[in-house]
Design a protein around this motif. Structure first.
Motif, PDB file in Angstrom:
ATOM      1  N   VAL A  14       0.808  -1.391   0.123  1.00 55.80           N
ATOM      2  CA  VAL A  14       0.094   0.164  -0.024  1.00 55.80           C
ATOM      3  C   VAL A  14       0.979   1.159  -0.032  1.00 55.80           C
ATOM      4  O   VAL A  14       1.610   1.509   1.060  1.00 55.80           O
ATOM      5  CB  VAL A  14      -0.837  -0.084   0.993  1.00 55.80           C
ATOM      6  CG1 VAL A  14      -1.805   1.371   1.209  1.00 55.80           C
ATOM      7  CG2 VAL A  14      -1.795  -1.215   1.327  1.00 55.80           C
ATOM      8  N   ASP A  15       1.047   1.907  -0.980  1.00 57.46           N
ATOM      9  CA  ASP A  15       1.971   3.187  -1.343  1.00 57.46           C
ATOM     10  C   ASP A  15       1.434   4.231  -0.575  1.00 57.46           C
ATOM     11  O   ASP A  15       2.236   5.056   0.031  1.00 57.46           O
ATOM     12  CB  ASP A  15       1.994   3.300  -2.885  1.00 57.46           C
ATOM     13  CG  ASP A  15       2.666   2.186  -3.750  1.00 57.46           C
ATOM     14  OD1 ASP A  15       3.515   1.581  -3.200  1.00 57.46           O
ATOM     15  OD2 ASP A  15       2.007   1.927  -4.536  1.00 57.46           O
TER      16      ASP A  15
ATOM     17  N   LEU B 206      -7.166   4.199  -1.956  1.00 55.77           N
ATOM     18  CA  LEU B 206      -5.873   3.415  -1.712  1.00 55.77           C
ATOM     19  C   LEU B 206      -5.081   2.977  -2.879  1.00 55.77           C
ATOM     20  O   LEU B 206      -5.651   2.731  -4.005  1.00 55.77           O
ATOM     21  CB  LEU B 206      -6.408   1.956  -1.164  1.00 55.77           C
ATOM     22  CG  LEU B 206      -7.370   1.921  -0.002  1.00 55.77           C
ATOM     23  CD1 LEU B 206      -7.741   0.532   0.164  1.00 55.77           C
ATOM     24  CD2 LEU B 206      -6.747   2.645   1.149  1.00 55.77           C
ATOM     25  N   HIS B 207      -3.701   3.544  -3.005  1.00 55.46           N
ATOM     26  CA  HIS B 207      -2.902   3.475  -4.126  1.00 55.46           C
ATOM     27  C   HIS B 207      -2.025   2.156  -3.605  1.00 55.46           C
ATOM     28  O   HIS B 207      -1.182   2.186  -2.732  1.00 55.46           O
ATOM     29  CB  HIS B 207      -2.070   4.726  -4.169  1.00 55.46           C
ATOM     30  CG  HIS B 207      -2.934   5.968  -4.535  1.00 55.46           C
ATOM     31  ND1 HIS B 207      -3.337   6.258  -5.776  1.00 55.46           N
ATOM     32  CD2 HIS B 207      -3.362   6.729  -3.506  1.00 55.46           C
ATOM     33  CE1 HIS B 207      -4.139   7.350  -5.524  1.00 55.46           C
ATOM     34  NE2 HIS B 207      -3.951   7.825  -4.294  1.00 55.46           N
TER      35      HIS B 207
ATOM     36  N   THR C 170      -5.553   1.685  -7.995  1.00 57.48           N
ATOM     37  CA  THR C 170      -6.086   2.819  -7.190  1.00 57.48           C
ATOM     38  C   THR C 170      -7.598   1.984  -6.846  1.00 57.48           C
ATOM     39  O   THR C 170      -8.069   1.579  -7.782  1.00 57.48           O
ATOM     40  CB  THR C 170      -6.346   3.988  -7.673  1.00 57.48           C
ATOM     41  OG1 THR C 170      -5.004   4.568  -8.083  1.00 57.48           O
ATOM     42  CG2 THR C 170      -7.034   5.162  -6.623  1.00 57.48           C
ATOM     43  N   PHE C 171      -7.779   2.252  -5.352  1.00 55.61           N
ATOM     44  CA  PHE C 171      -9.170   1.631  -5.161  1.00 55.61           C
ATOM     45  C   PHE C 171     -10.013   2.742  -4.340  1.00 55.61           C
ATOM     46  O   PHE C 171      -9.187   3.448  -3.396  1.00 55.61           O
ATOM     47  CB  PHE C 171      -9.012   0.590  -4.151  1.00 55.61           C
ATOM     48  CG  PHE C 171      -8.443  -0.561  -4.941  1.00 55.61           C
ATOM     49  CD1 PHE C 171      -9.148  -1.632  -5.598  1.00 55.61           C
ATOM     50  CD2 PHE C 171      -7.089  -0.806  -4.889  1.00 55.61           C
ATOM     51  CE1 PHE C 171      -8.604  -2.618  -6.227  1.00 55.61           C
ATOM     52  CE2 PHE C 171      -6.442  -1.993  -5.525  1.00 55.61           C
ATOM     53  CZ  PHE C 171      -7.221  -2.905  -6.315  1.00 55.61           C
ATOM     54  N   ARG C 172     -11.124   3.092  -4.788  1.00 56.64           N
ATOM     55  CA  ARG C 172     -11.954   4.215  -4.003  1.00 56.64           C
ATOM     56  C   ARG C 172     -12.707   3.655  -3.059  1.00 56.64           C
ATOM     57  O   ARG C 172     -13.721   2.689  -3.593  1.00 56.64           O
ATOM     58  CB  ARG C 172     -12.561   4.986  -5.426  1.00 56.64           C
ATOM     59  CG  ARG C 172     -13.661   5.974  -4.647  1.00 56.64           C
ATOM     60  CD  ARG C 172     -12.562   7.187  -3.968  1.00 56.64           C
ATOM     61  NE  ARG C 172     -13.672   8.189  -3.924  1.00 56.64           N
ATOM     62  CZ  ARG C 172     -13.431   9.453  -3.054  1.00 56.64           C
ATOM     63  NH1 ARG C 172     -11.948   9.627  -2.786  1.00 56.64           N
ATOM     64  NH2 ARG C 172     -14.200  10.258  -2.944  1.00 56.64           N
TER      65      ARG C 172
ATOM     66  N   CYS D 284     -15.685  -0.520  -1.677  1.00 56.32           N
ATOM     67  CA  CYS D 284     -14.513  -0.101  -2.528  1.00 56.32           C
ATOM     68  C   CYS D 284     -14.819  -0.686  -4.124  1.00 56.32           C
ATOM     69  O   CYS D 284     -15.633  -1.633  -4.122  1.00 56.32           O
ATOM     70  CB  CYS D 284     -13.171  -0.625  -1.954  1.00 56.32           C
ATOM     71  SG  CYS D 284     -12.722  -0.084  -0.382  1.00 56.32           S
ATOM     72  N   ILE D 285     -14.221   0.270  -4.969  1.00 52.48           N
ATOM     73  CA  ILE D 285     -14.285  -0.123  -6.147  1.00 52.48           C
ATOM     74  C   ILE D 285     -12.769   0.151  -6.796  1.00 52.48           C
ATOM     75  O   ILE D 285     -12.054   1.071  -6.387  1.00 52.48           O
ATOM     76  CB  ILE D 285     -15.276   0.622  -7.089  1.00 52.48           C
ATOM     77  CG1 ILE D 285     -15.145   2.185  -6.891  1.00 52.48           C
ATOM     78  CG2 ILE D 285     -16.701   0.141  -6.682  1.00 52.48           C
ATOM     79  CD1 ILE D 285     -16.045   3.048  -7.983  1.00 52.48           C
ATOM     80  N   GLN D 286     -12.437  -0.671  -7.901  1.00 50.83           N
ATOM     81  CA  GLN D 286     -11.214  -0.486  -8.445  1.00 50.83           C
ATOM     82  C   GLN D 286     -11.112   0.720  -9.627  1.00 50.83           C
ATOM     83  O   GLN D 286     -11.979   0.453 -10.355  1.00 50.83           O
ATOM     84  CB  GLN D 286     -10.712  -1.832  -8.935  1.00 50.83           C
ATOM     85  CG  GLN D 286      -9.365  -1.924  -9.353  1.00 50.83           C
ATOM     86  CD  GLN D 286      -8.602  -3.371  -9.784  1.00 50.83           C
ATOM     87  OE1 GLN D 286      -9.424  -4.234  -9.615  1.00 50.83           O
ATOM     88  NE2 GLN D 286      -7.412  -3.486 -10.100  1.00 50.83           N
TER      89      GLN D 286
END
Length: 232
Positions: free
Chosen positions: A112-113, A125-126, A139-141, A147-149
Motif C-alpha cells: 500500500v503506497d 488506496l494506492h 487505485t481503489f476508491r 470499495c471499487i477499483q
C-alpha cells in the motif's frame, strides 16, 4: 549423426532439478560430460557411471541416483541456461541430451503506497503488486466501506511470460502472480485502511485525556505526601 533432443525445463526458484540422460550411450565411449552453456563441465562420468564433480556451483551440483544423471540443488535464477550431456569417444564428442533450463522466481508482494482520505467516509488506496522483475499499480476508491477499483483490472504479462494481476474481491485486495510452474498471491483487506469516524476519534481523545489527568493527579498526590513526611 549426433542425437539432438533439446528439451525445455521450467523450475521454481529453490527447488531441486534432475537432469537425466535421454539417449543411448555410444559403444566404447570414454566418458560423459555434463556441461552448462557448452563451455563449463559440471560433472564427468567414467564408463562405469562413477561421477566426478568438476565445477560445483556453491555445493549445489551432485550426481543423481540414475547413472549419468545430475541433480541441481536449490536452483537459483542464475542457474538458467543450456545443459548438455556429451559423450567422449575416439571419433570425437557426441551430443546425447540437451536441456534448456529456465528458473522462475515466484514470490509476490502487495504494497500500500499511499492512503488519501478526504473525509471519515471515503478514502483512496494506492497499491502496487510486484515481483522481483515486474510491478503493476492500481487505485481503489472506498466510500462508506465499499470499495471499487479505479484501473489496471487486466493482468500484465511480464517479459518472462508470467502474469501479474491486482484486483478486488469482497473488499479484499489480491495481488496474484502466476507462471508456467507455479502461482502465488498476497492480499490485504481494505478495512485496515478505512479512516476512523469522527466520534471514534473524539472518544479516544477524551479517554486519553482522562487517563493523563488521573495519572497526573496520582503523581501530585504521592509527591505531596512524600514532601509532608520529609518535613515532619
Amino acid at each position: 549423426d549426433d542425437v539432438r533432443h533439446l528439451k525445455r525445463l521450467l523450475s521454481l526458484h529453490g527447488r531441486d532439478l534432475l537432469l537425466k540422460l535421454q539417449a543411448d550411450l555410444p559403444e566404447k565411449f570414454l566418458l560423459v560430460n555434463w556441461k552448462i552453456n557448452k563451455t563449463v563441465t559440471l560433472v564427468r562420468f567414467d564408463p562405469s557411471g562413477k561421477p566426478t564433480v568438476i565445477h560445483n556451483v556453491t555445493g549445489r551440483v551432485q550426481s543423481g541416483e540414475n547413472k549419468f544423471s545430475v541433480i541441481l540443488k536449490n536452483v537459483q535464477e542464475v542457474d538458467s541456461g543450456l545443459y548438455s550431456a556429451v559423450a567422449g569417444t575416439l571419433e570425437g564428442d557426441k551430443l546425447l541430451t540437451e536441456y534448456k533450463v529456465t528458473v522462475q522466481v515466484s514470490p509476490v508482494e502487495l504494497i500500500v503506497d499511499r492512503v488519501d482520505s478526504s473525509s471519515s467516509e471515503s478514502c483512496d488506496l494506492h497499491v502496487t503488486c510486484r515481483t522481483h522483475n515486474a510491478h503493476i499499480s492500481s487505485t481503489f476508491r472506498c466510500v462508506d466501506r465499499v470499495c471499487i477499483q479505479g484501473g489496471r483490472e487486466r493482468p500484465e504479462v511480464t517479459t518472462s511470460g508470467a502474469s501479474l494481476q491486482v484486483y478486488l474481491l469482497h473488499n479484499v485486495i489480491i495481488c496474484n502472480h502466476s507462471n508456467q510452474v507455479h502461482w502465488t498471491q498476497d492480499f490485504n483487506t481494505t478495512e485496515h485502511f478505512y479512516p476512523l469516524p469522527v466520534w471514534v476519534i473524539a472518544v479516544c481523545t477524551a479517554a486519553l485525556t482522562l487517563i493523563l489527568i488521573v495519572v497526573l493527579s496520582v503523581w501530585l498526590c504521592i509527591d505531596r505526601r512524600s514532601r509532608t513526611c520529609k518535613s515532619k
